[in-house]
Design a protein around this motif. Structure first.
Motif, PDB file in Angstrom:
ATOM      1  N   UNK A   1      24.059  -5.556 -11.872  1.00 35.57           N
ATOM      2  CA  UNK A   1      24.032  -5.957 -13.281  1.00 35.57           C
ATOM      3  C   UNK A   1      22.983  -7.033 -13.502  1.00 35.57           C
ATOM      4  N   UNK A   2      22.950  -8.013 -12.588  1.00 39.93           N
ATOM      5  CA  UNK A   2      21.974  -9.099 -12.712  1.00 39.93           C
ATOM      6  C   UNK A   2      20.547  -8.546 -12.650  1.00 39.93           C
ATOM      7  N   UNK A   3      20.345  -7.579 -11.732  1.00 38.64           N
ATOM      8  CA  UNK A   3      19.002  -6.989 -11.592  1.00 38.64           C
ATOM      9  C   UNK A   3      18.633  -6.184 -12.828  1.00 38.64           C
ATOM     10  N   UNK A   4      19.638  -5.592 -13.489  1.00 31.23           N
ATOM     11  CA  UNK A   4      19.357  -4.887 -14.740  1.00 31.23           C
ATOM     12  C   UNK A   4      18.911  -5.874 -15.815  1.00 31.23           C
TER      13      UNK A   4
ATOM     14  N   UNK B   1      15.343  -8.408 -26.772  1.00 30.83           N
ATOM     15  CA  UNK B   1      14.312  -7.479 -26.284  1.00 30.83           C
ATOM     16  C   UNK B   1      14.924  -6.583 -25.203  1.00 30.83           C
ATOM     17  N   UNK B   2      14.173  -5.551 -24.817  1.00 28.11           N
ATOM     18  CA  UNK B   2      14.613  -4.802 -23.645  1.00 28.11           C
ATOM     19  C   UNK B   2      14.396  -5.699 -22.425  1.00 28.11           C
ATOM     20  N   UNK B   3      15.147  -5.462 -21.347  1.00 33.19           N
ATOM     21  CA  UNK B   3      14.974  -6.303 -20.155  1.00 33.19           C
ATOM     22  C   UNK B   3      13.531  -6.327 -19.658  1.00 33.19           C
ATOM     23  N   UNK B   4      12.853  -5.176 -19.760  1.00 30.92           N
ATOM     24  CA  UNK B   4      11.476  -5.132 -19.273  1.00 30.92           C
ATOM     25  C   UNK B   4      10.556  -6.009 -20.121  1.00 30.92           C
ATOM     26  N   UNK B   5      10.755  -5.947 -21.444  1.00 28.70           N
ATOM     27  CA  UNK B   5       9.969  -6.837 -22.320  1.00 28.70           C
ATOM     28  C   UNK B   5      10.284  -8.292 -22.023  1.00 28.70           C
ATOM     29  N   UNK B   6      11.574  -8.560 -21.796  1.00 26.43           N
ATOM     30  CA  UNK B   6      11.988  -9.931 -21.506  1.00 26.43           C
ATOM     31  C   UNK B   6      11.335 -10.415 -20.211  1.00 26.43           C
ATOM     32  N   UNK B   7      11.260  -9.480 -19.237  1.00 27.99           N
ATOM     33  CA  UNK B   7      10.629  -9.852 -17.965  1.00 27.99           C
ATOM     34  C   UNK B   7       9.157 -10.194 -18.184  1.00 27.99           C
ATOM     35  N   UNK B   8       8.481  -9.343 -18.985  1.00 35.13           N
ATOM     36  CA  UNK B   8       7.072  -9.618 -19.259  1.00 35.13           C
ATOM     37  C   UNK B   8       6.887 -10.890 -20.058  1.00 35.13           C
ATOM     38  N   UNK B   9       7.890 -11.212 -20.896  1.00 34.12           N
ATOM     39  CA  UNK B   9       7.812 -12.448 -21.673  1.00 34.12           C
ATOM     40  C   UNK B   9       8.276 -13.653 -20.848  1.00 34.12           C
ATOM     41  N   UNK B  10       8.582 -13.388 -19.584  1.00 32.72           N
ATOM     42  CA  UNK B  10       9.023 -14.440 -18.660  1.00 32.72           C
ATOM     43  C   UNK B  10      10.192 -15.222 -19.247  1.00 32.72           C
ATOM     44  N   UNK B  11      11.221 -14.448 -19.618  1.00 33.36           N
ATOM     45  CA  UNK B  11      12.347 -15.038 -20.340  1.00 33.36           C
ATOM     46  C   UNK B  11      13.379 -15.662 -19.400  1.00 33.36           C
ATOM     47  N   UNK B  12      13.273 -15.415 -18.116  1.00 31.60           N
ATOM     48  CA  UNK B  12      14.317 -15.901 -17.219  1.00 31.60           C
ATOM     49  C   UNK B  12      13.729 -16.352 -15.886  1.00 31.60           C
ATOM     50  N   UNK B  13      14.500 -17.207 -15.204  1.00 31.84           N
ATOM     51  CA  UNK B  13      14.190 -17.533 -13.819  1.00 31.84           C
ATOM     52  C   UNK B  13      15.230 -16.872 -12.940  1.00 31.84           C
ATOM     53  N   UNK B  14      14.827 -16.393 -11.760  1.00 38.95           N
ATOM     54  CA  UNK B  14      15.740 -15.650 -10.892  1.00 38.95           C
ATOM     55  C   UNK B  14      15.825 -16.366  -9.553  1.00 38.95           C
ATOM     56  N   UNK B  15      17.041 -16.629  -9.099  1.00 35.72           N
ATOM     57  CA  UNK B  15      17.219 -17.236  -7.778  1.00 35.72           C
ATOM     58  C   UNK B  15      17.904 -16.208  -6.876  1.00 35.72           C
ATOM     59  N   UNK B  16      17.252 -15.916  -5.750  1.00 36.92           N
ATOM     60  CA  UNK B  16      17.763 -14.881  -4.853  1.00 36.92           C
ATOM     61  C   UNK B  16      18.706 -15.465  -3.815  1.00 36.92           C
ATOM     62  N   UNK B  17      19.362 -14.552  -3.093  1.00 45.55           N
ATOM     63  CA  UNK B  17      20.292 -14.957  -2.044  1.00 45.55           C
ATOM     64  C   UNK B  17      19.637 -15.878  -1.013  1.00 45.55           C
TER      65      UNK B  17
ATOM     66  N   UNK C   1       7.788  -9.838  -9.303  1.00 44.63           N
ATOM     67  CA  UNK C   1       8.032  -9.019 -10.507  1.00 44.63           C
ATOM     68  C   UNK C   1       8.740  -9.834 -11.572  1.00 44.63           C
ATOM     69  N   UNK C   2       9.659 -10.740 -11.148  1.00 47.20           N
ATOM     70  CA  UNK C   2      10.341 -11.556 -12.157  1.00 47.20           C
ATOM     71  C   UNK C   2       9.349 -12.482 -12.863  1.00 47.20           C
ATOM     72  N   UNK C   3       8.218 -12.767 -12.237  1.00 47.36           N
ATOM     73  CA  UNK C   3       7.181 -13.558 -12.904  1.00 47.36           C
ATOM     74  C   UNK C   3       6.232 -12.663 -13.692  1.00 47.36           C
ATOM     75  N   UNK C   4       6.493 -11.350 -13.695  1.00 46.24           N
ATOM     76  CA  UNK C   4       5.576 -10.384 -14.301  1.00 46.24           C
ATOM     77  C   UNK C   4       4.163 -10.579 -13.754  1.00 46.24           C
ATOM     78  N   UNK C   5       4.076 -10.773 -12.418  1.00 41.10           N
ATOM     79  CA  UNK C   5       2.771 -11.011 -11.794  1.00 41.10           C
ATOM     80  C   UNK C   5       1.964  -9.715 -11.749  1.00 41.10           C
ATOM     81  N   UNK C   6       0.661  -9.826 -11.930  1.00 44.71           N
ATOM     82  CA  UNK C   6      -0.218  -8.656 -11.865  1.00 44.71           C
ATOM     83  C   UNK C   6      -0.370  -8.200 -10.414  1.00 44.71           C
ATOM     84  N   UNK C   7      -0.908  -7.002 -10.251  1.00 49.36           N
ATOM     85  CA  UNK C   7      -1.160  -6.497  -8.906  1.00 49.36           C
ATOM     86  C   UNK C   7      -2.105  -7.397  -8.137  1.00 49.36           C
ATOM     87  N   UNK C   8      -3.120  -7.902  -8.832  1.00 44.67           N
ATOM     88  CA  UNK C   8      -4.099  -8.777  -8.176  1.00 44.67           C
ATOM     89  C   UNK C   8      -3.428 -10.065  -7.714  1.00 44.67           C
TER      90      UNK C   8
END
Lengths: 259, 333
Positions: A51-54, A71-87, B234-241
């Motif tokens: 769910x988080x990855x979605x 926005x859609x999640x993909x648009x939000x990702x491109x708009x850098x709407x969130x920070x993600x902390x991994x395991x 990808x979470x930073x929407x980084x380009x391929x370069x």
């Protein structure tokens, strides 16, 4: 309440695998408002990470709708709407702590002066001032994970997605980081989505606890926490806390029995 | 440690396994064992000279009217060097290390030749091994730079394009199964026919051998970042370069250096092989060829040892660059 930050409606996600389709999410509906701290808890395979990855746009749902900031999640990702902390902290070993925190800022094209200011500020926020020039291997696991939180905070997105960030740490360090995380949330007012499989962690941190169960991954219970916003660590010994933890445990058990 | 996936990269230990351990051991403890092994190898070499050169030793003695067994030259011809040495231990041992054109020169003869052709002649002279080594080294370095550059470019393409992965990689592998000794003359002839001669054909052969380790190492290295690392970007929407420059490239460096060490040695072999079929007048390969034409075994061995020293120096130089680069990148574990 203003428009929800995250709105999921009848979300489905089925993975195609070699052994046939696996339904990772089934009919997941959830609205998350600005400034909430939502904890996701459930056994492995319940779809909490999925769910988080979605939400992050790293997976694409196969059904239902999901919006992030409208926005859609993909648009939000491109708009850098969130920070993600991994395991795992996943710091680059060839970069200093400062360099790691600076990484998203470089990619997002912040000016040099702005980068330096933000690195300094976010490191102070996670109490790592003075470690800017150290390399990851010179830091303990807990400090590395704090650096990775700083990295997710540095570009100041309003939404923070955390996927079991303290799962690999020992309980003493985890307690401290939980306390610090609450302080951080209080100071910044960000919206937090926090995945965990620890009941005390979920209850201690969350304003709302989402209990999930596996096969298929779904929500079995959503608990609004009556605990006050200001939570010292010993709140975990209060009857109130124990009552919520009990309800979470019941929810988990019910989900397992139904599966 | 899950969050340091790159530190234990393969090749991180090539040439100096475990820097810390080596450092500790180098402080006095390891010198004696190393010297012992070297001494044992030299002793073995001297010992081997006796049977290897026995035929010549015994013949020389017979001509000087010294009694040898068996008496007849024809009987001796049918005997192995070992049998002759055992039948005439004194004669065989006495002149095994002093012949002008021994089948196997003794270490000191090779050393004397090396000294005479490096220190005692002008480096520009045709007799100087330094001159010949430089001729070979220049072709080696040029070919190494071309080959490594080509390898990195190909690896970048392979990592980013599935079509290239499927089309280039098999050819790269096939190219290395063709014996270089077979393809080297063809490369030289083809290039000569279009007017290219001199250093470039040799460099092309060097490049042919050295691009492969670079491709393999860089493909592995560029693919070494795990899924989490890639998701993070990808979470930073980084380009391929940006992904390439900030993650894949730095992560591949330990792999690249392992490849470079193999590549430089392969380049040297390529340059030497490239000198053989051309009847080149200069270069270590030319020295080897001339030595074998005229039965100058000492000269052949001197050229071989020079090539080995050159390879060791080149690999060592890359090791130094590796250490400096990786430690400046903070990869010092």
């Amino acid at each position: 309440m203003s428009d929800p930050v995250v709105r999921a409606d009848a979300l489905d996600l089925t993975f195609r695998t070699g052994d046939g389709p696996v339904q990772a999410l089934k009919d997941v509906s959830l609205d998350i408002g600005r400034g909430e701290f939502v904890g996701f808890i459930g056994p492995s395979g319940c779809g909490k990470t999925t769910f988080l990855r979605c939400v992050a746009g790293l997976e694409t749902p196969t059904g239902g709708t999901l919006t992030v900031n409208g926005m859609t999640p993909d648009e939000a990702r491109r708009a850098r709407a969130y920070g993600y902390v991994f395991q795992a902290a996943g710091l680059y070993p060839w970069r200093t702590i400062g360099g790691n925190v600076r990484l998203p800022l470089e990619i997002m094209g912040f000016s040099r002066a702005e980068r330096a200011r933000r690195v300094r500020e976010t490191l102070a926020l996670v109490e790592l001032d003075g470690f800017e020039k150290k390399y990851p291997w010179q830091l303990s696991g807990g400090m590395q994970q704090r650096a990775s939180i700083a990295r997710a905070l540095s570009f100041d997105a309003d939404l923070l997605l955390m996927d079991e960030p303290f799962g690999a740490l020992d309980e003493i360090v985890r307690d401290r980081l939980n306390e610090e995380l609450l302080g951080l949330w209080d100071r910044t007012g960000k919206t937090m989505l926090f995945v965990t499989h620890s009941i005390p962690e979920a209850v201690y941190l969350s304003t709302r606890i989402v209990v999930m169960s596996p096969r298929p991954g779904r929500i079995t219970d959503v608990i609004d926490s009556p605990l006050p916003r200001d939570r010292p660590l010993d709140i975990r010994d209060t009857p109130e806390f124990i009552r919520i933890a009990h309800r979470v445990r019941e929810g988990l058990r019910a989900g397992m029995d139904a599966a | 440690m899950i969050d340091r996936p790159f530190l234990s990269a393969p090749g991180a230990g090539i040439g100096r396994s475990g820097r810390v351990a080596l450092w500790v051991r180098a402080r006095g403890l390891s010198v004696l064992p190393v010297l012992t092994v070297v001494a044992a190898l030299l002793a073995l070499w001297y010992l081997a000279c006796i049977p290897m050169n026995a035929a010549q030793s015994v013949t020389d003695a017979a001509r000087a009217d010294i009694a040898v067994t068996p008496d007849s030259a024809r009987d001796r011809r049918s005997m192995s060097g070992l049998a002759l040495a055992l039948a005439n231990p004194g004669v065989a041992a006495r002149s095994a290390f002093t012949q002008a054109r021994p089948r196997l020169p003794a270490p000191h003869q090779v050393a004397r030749e090396l000294w005479a052709t490096t220190a005692l002649v002008s480096p520009t002279s045709n007799r100087s091994l330094i001159h010949h080594a430089w001729v070979t080294l220049s072709a080696t370095l040029l070919g190494f730079v071309i080959g490594t550059g080509l390898g990195i470019v190909l690896a970048t393409g392979i990592v980013h394009s599935r079509v290239m992965d499927l089309s280039v990689m098999p050819w790269a592998i096939v190219s290395q199964t063709v014996p270089i000794i077979a393809i080297a003359p063809m490369i030289i002839v083809v290039l000569y026919s279009i007017g290219i001669e001199g250093i470039l054909p040799k460099a092309v052969i060097s490049a042919y051998l050295s691009f492969f380790p670079a491709v393999v190492g860089m493909v592995k290295g560029l693919r070494s970042p795990d899924r989490m690392q890639l998701d993070l970007l990808r979470t930073y929407a980084a380009s391929g370069a940006a992904t390439f420059l900030k993650l894949r490239l730095p992560a591949s460096l330990p792999y690249l250096f392992a490849s470079l060490k193999i590549g430089i040695a392969a380049s040297l072999v390529g340059a030497i092989v490239g000198e053989l079929p051309t009847g080149a007048v200069a270069g270590l390969g030319a020295r080897l060829l001339a030595g074998s034409y005229y039965g100058q075994t000492v000269q052949i061995w001197a050229a071989l040892v020079a090539a080995a020293i050159l390879a060791a120096l080149a690999v060592g130089a890359i090791g130094v660059i590796e250490r400096i680069t990786l430690s400046r990148l903070g990869l010092r574990l």
